[in-house]
Design an enzyme around this catalytic site. Structure first.
Site, PDB file in Angstrom:
ATOM      1  N   TYR A  41       0.453  -1.271   0.142  1.00  0.00           N
ATOM      2  CA  TYR A  41       0.260  -0.167  -0.138  1.00  0.00           C
ATOM      3  C   TYR A  41       0.766   1.201   0.076  1.00  0.00           C
ATOM      4  CZ  TYR A  41      -4.361  -2.852   1.261  1.00  0.00           C
ATOM      5  OH  TYR A  41      -5.497  -3.153   0.690  1.00  0.00           O
ATOM      6  N   GLU A  42      -0.056   2.649  -0.204  1.00  0.00           N
ATOM      7  CA  GLU A  42       0.719   3.135  -0.560  1.00  0.00           C
ATOM      8  C   GLU A  42       1.660   3.904   0.591  1.00  0.00           C
ATOM      9  OE1 GLU A  42      -0.024   8.096  -2.102  1.00  0.00           O
ATOM     10  OE2 GLU A  42      -1.037   6.050  -2.958  1.00  0.00           O
ATOM     11  N   SER A  43       1.526   3.774   1.706  1.00  0.00           N
ATOM     12  CA  SER A  43       0.858   4.092   2.958  1.00  0.00           C
ATOM     13  C   SER A  43       2.405   3.779   3.244  1.00  0.00           C
ATOM     14  CB  SER A  43       0.094   4.136   4.506  1.00  0.00           C
ATOM     15  OG  SER A  43       0.123   2.913   4.197  1.00  0.00           O
ATOM     16  N   GLY A  44       3.939   2.951   2.655  1.00  0.00           N
ATOM     17  CA  GLY A  44       4.251   2.403   2.874  1.00  0.00           C
ATOM     18  C   GLY A  44       4.554   0.671   3.727  1.00  0.00           C
ATOM     19  N   GLY A 122      -0.982   7.713  -5.564  1.00  0.00           N
ATOM     20  CA  GLY A 122       0.469   7.487  -6.239  1.00  0.00           C
ATOM     21  C   GLY A 122       0.210   7.220  -8.246  1.00  0.00           C
TER      22      GLY A 122
END
Length: 245
Positions: A41-44, A122
């Protein structure tokens, strides 16, 4: 739609997941036919294994169940832009015949301000750098438009050479999965072509739900109905999310 979107990840090792329908499909794939799928996921978060459908990329469930959590710049610079992710899975507010995406704004007509949408997030980087991109959204003339009100994310641009010309490493969108069927880019023109119908759906029904003159394969296939195991897993994911609230 959700089941067929999950099936599209049968052979994937890694998937960069968007929130909403893409997240539902990716988590369903991990719960059924691809338990080894690594969800990113984009949050890492890398290797998230949520027990319910996450509410956003910042949902704590993603970090708590992940194999690793990395800074967002590392996620984009090393993992995504480094070409290390098999599939990107995106939603859209609008899509055109070349699988370009709008998630920024929509024209609401004369003397009315543009309707603001969540924006890019993203998605532009995902579409540019993942080896392949899948898209999932509901099929209607409102979503499938002849001309985007705003180009947020490039799919195939205006044709098959645009991605190469712009230096994009990935293949771009390889399938758009809707509640009526599946569209795939023509290998020669990159224009979306109807290749699969869901049971009970006609070609004419899909054409009427599309804002341009939709091309179709000579003999569109019919997708297999969801199995009981797939439906059970999907219902379990959705009910867990409701209970968590």
């Amino acid at each position: 739609m959700e089941v067929n979107a999950a099936r599209a990840l049968a052979g994937a090792k890694t998937c960069f997941v968007g929130i909403g329908l893409p997240s539902t499909a990716a988590n369903l794939a991990r719960a059924t036919l691809n338990p080894g799928l690594v969800l990113i996921y984009e949050s890492g978060t890398i290797g998230s294994k949520p027990t319910r459908l996450p509410l956003s990329i910042g949902d704590g469930e993603l970090a708590e169940t992940a194999d690793a959590v990395v800074p967002v710049p590392e996620m984009f610079n090393y993992w995504l832009q480094g070409g290390r992710i098999d599939f990107g899975f995106l939603g859209a507010a609008q899509v055109d015949r070349f699988a370009n995406i709008n998630t920024t704004l929509v024209d609401r007509g004369p003397d009315r301000p543009a309707g603001r949408l969540p924006g890019a997030g993203g998605a532009p980087e995902i579409a540019a750098n993942c080896r392949q991109v899948l898209m999932v959204l509901r099929h209607s003339p409102r979503n499938f438009v002849a001309k985007l009100d705003f180009v947020t994310t490039l799919g195939h641009g205006a044709g098959p050479q645009d991605r190469k010309r712009l230096g994009m490493r990935g293949a771009g969108p390889v399938a758009v999965i809707t509640d009526l069927g599946i569209l795939r880019p023509d290998p020669d023109t990159a224009e979306l072509t109807l290749t699969d119908l869901h049971p009970g759906v006609s070609v004419e029904q899909i054409r009427q739900a599309t804002g341009w003159k939709l091309r179709t394969a000579p003999e569109p296939r019919t997708t297999a109905p969801p199995t009981e195991a797939e439906l059970t897993a999907l219902r379990t994911l959705k009910s867990a999310g409701k209970q968590g609230r």
